[in-house]
Motif scaffolding. Structure first.
Motif, mmCIF file in Angstrom:
data_model
loop_
_atom_site.group_PDB
_atom_site.id
_atom_site.type_symbol
_atom_site.label_atom_id
_atom_site.label_comp_id
_atom_site.label_asym_id
_atom_site.label_seq_id
_atom_site.Cartn_x
_atom_site.Cartn_y
_atom_site.Cartn_z
ATOM 1 N N LYS A 132 0.823 -1.210 0.000
ATOM 2 C CA LYS A 132 0.000 0.000 0.000
ATOM 3 C C LYS A 132 0.857 1.260 0.000
ATOM 4 O O LYS A 132 0.572 2.216 -0.728
ATOM 5 C CB LYS A 132 -0.929 -0.002 1.218
ATOM 6 C CG LYS A 132 -2.086 -0.985 1.104
ATOM 7 C CD LYS A 132 -3.068 -0.818 2.253
ATOM 8 C CE LYS A 132 -4.306 -1.673 2.041
ATOM 9 N NZ LYS A 132 -5.307 -1.487 3.118
ATOM 10 N N ASN B 251 2.247 2.082 -3.350
ATOM 11 C CA ASN B 251 1.237 2.241 -4.409
ATOM 12 C C ASN B 251 1.173 1.050 -5.359
ATOM 13 O O ASN B 251 0.968 1.209 -6.572
ATOM 14 C CB ASN B 251 1.508 3.528 -5.206
ATOM 15 C CG ASN B 251 1.404 4.762 -4.335
ATOM 16 O OD1 ASN B 251 0.490 4.886 -3.516
ATOM 17 N ND2 ASN B 251 2.352 5.685 -4.497
ATOM 18 N N SER C 42 -1.011 -1.661 -6.447
ATOM 19 C CA SER C 42 -2.452 -1.857 -6.314
ATOM 20 C C SER C 42 -2.820 -3.333 -6.219
ATOM 21 O O SER C 42 -2.183 -4.201 -6.819
ATOM 22 C CB SER C 42 -3.179 -1.216 -7.494
ATOM 23 O OG SER C 42 -2.772 -1.820 -8.705
ATOM 24 N N GLU D 11 -5.800 -9.171 1.958
ATOM 25 C CA GLU D 11 -6.540 -8.445 2.992
ATOM 26 C C GLU D 11 -7.608 -9.324 3.636
ATOM 27 O O GLU D 11 -7.856 -9.227 4.845
ATOM 28 C CB GLU D 11 -7.175 -7.186 2.388
ATOM 29 C CG GLU D 11 -6.159 -6.111 2.038
ATOM 30 C CD GLU D 11 -6.800 -4.838 1.535
ATOM 31 O OE1 GLU D 11 -6.859 -3.863 2.304
ATOM 32 O OE2 GLU D 11 -7.250 -4.831 0.375
#
Length: 363
Positions: free
Chosen positions: A227, A230, A232, A240
């Motif tokens: 994260k 960056n 993605s 997650e």
């Protein structure tokens, strides 16, 4: 009432005891928000009554672990089965530590001569029939050890045993990524990366070999790195989701044990309940502040002894306790508060005078 109507009751937060009115239940108890753990704890901090905290947990369990994962019948029955399990564990602890045994282990206002080992072993007719006139040496037997938590847990159905097992991460987590290679983490049960595959394909530059860099790091550190750089990931990606699943069940099991402690306090009454819960808190690594907070009966001659045990176990003199929680006349009655240090200041002079009188009487 049919199943659909019952589910509507669940959705409006009526999965609570019947003696609690709807207006007494915070509206946000039944909402699912982004940071559900913080919301749960914020609600709990506003709930003084311990049974309301159990209700808050059941609502959270329904919204976050049951709803959408079971059939309509399962959605109706699962929360009630969870409440029953909480009660079952509380009853087990009462059987393991009867009132007279609690008084013996944590001396209070009642001085008991009855020992649970005598009742369960030496005075047990079944054992006497087996051994005839040769009584067992009760010095070698201990009822709380005999009926220990491992034995109790093994006696439960497998689905109920799950609430006492360690929560582990999945051994491997595949990352949903728009690359032609399998991007995957191999994890230890504690979530430490053993091996990482093809993470370098998720970034454009080769300044860091991510497959090597992630080894030895925790899965949450991997997510944070992706994260912050960056990189993605797809929405609801497995990385997650694996973290959320683990954290959810750790939280559920932790709060489950807290609810058992709350019920032990409520079921045991003004003196025995908090003392028995104190034993439970020490054995199951719960917060010992809770039994003390709800254990201040100002008419209890053994209160100072309870406070001494609490301080000896690492308790704080700054803890604010409710006075006479079990003697309130209504659920919403405003209770006075007192700090542990103030209890000590109040009772120590009385204790010294009592010891002085005992000394004079002996001599």
């Amino acid at each position: 009432m049919n199943i659909k109507e019952e589910l509507m009751k669940l959705k409006t937060g009526l999965l609570t005891r019947r003696d609690i009115e709807e207006k007494d239940i915070p509206n946000d108890t039944i909402k699912i928000v982004k940071d559900e753990y913080t919301t749960f704890r914020n609600i709990n901090s506003r709930l003084r009554n311990l049974d309301d905290r159990v209700d808050n947990y059941i609502n959270w369990y329904y919204n976050n672990a049951v709803k959408g994962h079971y059939t309509p019948n399962g959605e109706y029955s699962e929360p009630r089965e969870m409440r029953d399990l909480i009660e079952k564990v509380a009853v087990w602890y009462e059987l393991r530590y009867p009132k007279y045994e609690v008084n013996r282990l944590m001396p209070g206002s009642d001085q008991e001569i009855t020992e649970v080992n005598e009742v369960m072993f030496n005075n047990n007719q079944y054992i006497n029939n087996i051994h005839g006139d040769n009584n067992l040496d009760i010095g070698t037997l201990n009822w709380p050890d005999f009926y220990n938590k491992e034995v109790f847990i093994k006696s439960l159905p497998s689905d109920e045993q799950f609430m006492f097992r360690e929560v582990y991460y999945s051994s491997n987590v595949t990352i949903d990524a728009n690359v032609p290679y399998l991007v995957r983490l191999h994890l230890t049960p504690d979530g430490i990366v053993d091996n990482a595959e093809n993470f370098n394909y998720l970034k454009e530059d080769n300044s860091v070999d991510l497959d090597s860099y992630f080894v030895g790091k925790h899965i949450k550190e991997v997510l944070q790195y992706l994260k912050s750089n960056n990189i993605s990931l797809n929405h609801n990606n497995n990385l997650e989701e694996a973290i959320k699943w683990h954290d959810k069940w750790v939280f559920l099991k932790d709060e489950f044990l807290n609810c058992v402690m709350y019920r032990i306090i409520e079921r045991g009454g003004n003196r025995i309940g908090p003392r028995r819960a104190f034993l439970f808190a020490k054995e199951f690594n719960r917060n010992i502040d809770v039994p003390m907070m709800y254990g201040v009966d100002t008419s209890d001659p053994g209160l100072k002894l309870f406070v001494d045990e609490y301080i000896k176990a690492g308790g704080s003199k700054d803890l604010v306790c409710y006075k006479n929680y079990h003697r309130k006349s209504s659920k919403n009655e405003i209770l006075g508060t007192i700090k542990v240090g103030e209890i000590i200041d109040w009772l120590e002079p009385i204790e010294k005078r009592s010891k002085g009188r005992q000394y004079v009487n002996k001599h």
